[in-house]
Design a protein around this motif. Structure first.
Motif, PDB file in Angstrom:
ATOM      1  N   SER A  65     -25.144  -7.374  34.555  1.00  0.00           N
ATOM      2  CA  SER A  65     -26.034  -8.370  35.162  1.00  0.00           C
ATOM      3  C   SER A  65     -25.613  -8.721  36.594  1.00  0.00           C
ATOM      4  N   PHE A  66     -24.438  -8.268  37.035  1.00  0.00           N
ATOM      5  CA  PHE A  66     -24.013  -8.538  38.418  1.00  0.00           C
ATOM      6  C   PHE A  66     -24.721  -7.578  39.373  1.00  0.00           C
ATOM      7  N   PRO A  67     -24.922  -8.003  40.618  1.00  0.00           N
ATOM      8  CA  PRO A  67     -25.500  -7.060  41.595  1.00  0.00           C
ATOM      9  C   PRO A  67     -24.580  -5.854  41.770  1.00  0.00           C
ATOM     10  N   PRO A  68     -25.157  -4.665  41.911  1.00  0.00           N
ATOM     11  CA  PRO A  68     -24.305  -3.480  42.089  1.00  0.00           C
ATOM     12  C   PRO A  68     -23.469  -3.575  43.357  1.00  0.00           C
ATOM     13  N   ALA A  69     -22.225  -3.061  43.250  1.00  0.00           N
ATOM     14  CA  ALA A  69     -21.331  -3.058  44.408  1.00  0.00           C
ATOM     15  C   ALA A  69     -21.226  -1.675  45.013  1.00  0.00           C
ATOM     16  N   GLY A  70     -21.590  -0.645  44.254  1.00  0.00           N
ATOM     17  CA  GLY A  70     -21.454   0.742  44.685  1.00  0.00           C
ATOM     18  C   GLY A  70     -21.987   1.607  43.560  1.00  0.00           C
ATOM     19  N   ARG A  71     -21.266   2.709  43.285  1.00  0.00           N
ATOM     20  CA  ARG A  71     -21.737   3.631  42.252  1.00  0.00           C
ATOM     21  C   ARG A  71     -21.045   3.349  40.910  1.00  0.00           C
ATOM     22  N   GLU A  72     -21.093   2.091  40.464  1.00  0.00           N
ATOM     23  CA  GLU A  72     -20.455   1.782  39.188  1.00  0.00           C
ATOM     24  C   GLU A  72     -21.469   1.843  38.041  1.00  0.00           C
ATOM     25  N   ARG A  73     -20.942   2.151  36.870  1.00  0.00           N
ATOM     26  CA  ARG A  73     -21.731   2.154  35.629  1.00  0.00           C
ATOM     27  C   ARG A  73     -20.881   1.487  34.557  1.00  0.00           C
ATOM     28  N   PHE A  74     -21.558   1.047  33.506  1.00  0.00           N
ATOM     29  CA  PHE A  74     -20.852   0.394  32.399  1.00  0.00           C
ATOM     30  C   PHE A  74     -21.325   0.989  31.090  1.00  0.00           C
ATOM     31  N   THR A  75     -20.408   1.108  30.143  1.00  0.00           N
ATOM     32  CA  THR A  75     -20.790   1.615  28.824  1.00  0.00           C
ATOM     33  C   THR A  75     -19.994   0.893  27.737  1.00  0.00           C
ATOM     34  N   THR A  76     -20.658   0.660  26.616  1.00  0.00           N
ATOM     35  CA  THR A  76     -19.979   0.097  25.457  1.00  0.00           C
ATOM     36  C   THR A  76     -19.305   1.228  24.699  1.00  0.00           C
ATOM     37  N   GLY A  77     -18.050   1.069  24.353  1.00  0.00           N
ATOM     38  CA  GLY A  77     -17.389   2.130  23.598  1.00  0.00           C
ATOM     39  C   GLY A  77     -15.939   1.799  23.334  1.00  0.00           C
ATOM     40  N   ASP A  78     -15.353   2.619  22.476  1.00  0.00           N
ATOM     41  CA  ASP A  78     -13.975   2.425  22.034  1.00  0.00           C
ATOM     42  C   ASP A  78     -13.084   3.459  22.717  1.00  0.00           C
ATOM     43  N   LEU A  79     -12.106   2.967  23.455  1.00  0.00           N
ATOM     44  CA  LEU A  79     -11.172   3.880  24.117  1.00  0.00           C
ATOM     45  C   LEU A  79     -10.499   4.819  23.118  1.00  0.00           C
ATOM     46  N   PHE A  80     -10.345   4.355  21.874  1.00  0.00           N
ATOM     47  CA  PHE A  80      -9.657   5.171  20.869  1.00  0.00           C
ATOM     48  C   PHE A  80     -10.577   6.217  20.235  1.00  0.00           C
ATOM     49  N   ALA A  81     -11.830   6.230  20.631  1.00  0.00           N
ATOM     50  CA  ALA A  81     -12.773   7.242  20.121  1.00  0.00           C
ATOM     51  C   ALA A  81     -13.623   7.701  21.297  1.00  0.00           C
ATOM     52  N   LEU A  82     -12.937   8.301  22.270  1.00  0.00           N
ATOM     53  CA  LEU A  82     -13.622   8.674  23.513  1.00  0.00           C
ATOM     54  C   LEU A  82     -14.686   9.736  23.273  1.00  0.00           C
ATOM     55  N   ASP A  83     -15.865   9.529  23.859  1.00  0.00           N
ATOM     56  CA  ASP A  83     -16.909  10.554  23.803  1.00  0.00           C
ATOM     57  C   ASP A  83     -16.387  11.835  24.454  1.00  0.00           C
ATOM     58  N   PRO A  84     -16.821  13.001  23.951  1.00  0.00           N
ATOM     59  CA  PRO A  84     -16.336  14.258  24.523  1.00  0.00           C
ATOM     60  C   PRO A  84     -16.549  14.355  26.034  1.00  0.00           C
TER      61      PRO A  84
END
Ligand SMILES: C[S@@+](CC[C@H](N)C(=O)[O-])C[C@H]1O[C@@H](n2cnc3c(N)ncnc32)[C@H](O)[C@@H]1O
Length: 204
Positions: A75-94
């Motif tokens: 919901s914050f204004p973009p600062a650059g080329r950032e993206r966000f994703t929900t996920g578990d570091l212990f089950a990283l997507d391939p």
């Protein structure tokens, strides 16, 4: 086990200071991070936006278990080329394996159960490309009168020797390790900023 989503839903997020970690801001002034950057346990993404703002071409991904944190980060204004994703570091997507030039660590390592620290370091090493860098502010001593070692609650502290040994055991060479010049109020002298490189021998 900590219910992070519940904390965000209840607004009980004392770790969120509303601005990026001061040691990160200082590092970025001298050395903007370039390429693909992963920020595990990014929370509301203040550090993610600071990294993205420092280098317009940098592709920064903030990852967090808690959907509410990620919704707010987006919901914050973009600062650059950032993206966000929900996920578990212990089950990283391939597609997140061998995919990053940098991992920025800040209050994720101290948030997870110490029994899972090897899993954390394995995941970070897996996310990084060979030769990629882990840069982190590690909260070594988060304890006070109300929060003691062994009480089972995060943040979980560590000794510097244990942390550096664990990094080396996971194939990281430690390039730089020192107490940062600045910190959030109350954390002065309790943190360590460490730059480590995947796949380098220790002691370099
Ligand atoms: C203490 S908070 C710090 C958040 C942020 N780094 C900050 O300083 O505001 C720890 C964060 O790690 C996230 N987290 C904990 N375990 C995680 C996991 N296995 N994978 C991804 N995120 C995780 C939590 O949801 C929480 O947002």
């Amino acid at each position: 086990m900590t219910d992070w989503e519940h904390h965000y839903q209840q607004g009980e997020t004392p770790w969120d200071k509303g601005f990026p970690a001061p040691p990160l801001a200082d590092f970025l002034r001298a050395t903007p991070l370039q390429g693909d950057i992963l920020v595990p346990g990014c929370g509301l993404g203040h550090d993610v936006r600071a990294i993205a703002a420092a280098a317009p071409e940098a592709r920064v991904l903030g990852l967090d278990l808690a959907p509410t944190a990620i919704d707010r980060a987006r919901s914050f204004p973009p600062a650059g080329r950032e993206r966000f994703t929900t996920g578990d570091l212990f089950a990283l997507d391939p597609e997140l394996r061998d995919a990053f030039d940098w991992v920025w660590e800040h209050t994720c390592y101290c948030a997870i159960d110490p029994a899972r620290r090897n899993d954390y370091l394995k995941a970070v090493a897996t996310a990084l490309r060979p030769g990629g860098h882990l840069l982190g502010v590690f909260y070594l001593d988060p304890y006070d009168d109300d929060h003691r070692p062994g009480d089972g609650r995060p943040p979980f502290g560590t000794s510097l020797a244990d942390l550096e040994d664990a990094l080396r055991a996971h194939g990281f060479g430690i390039l730089h390790s020192r107490v940062p010049d600045r910190a959030y109020p109350g954390r002065e002298g309790r943190e360590r900023i460490i730059l480590a490189k995947r796949g380098e021998p220790s002691g370099t």
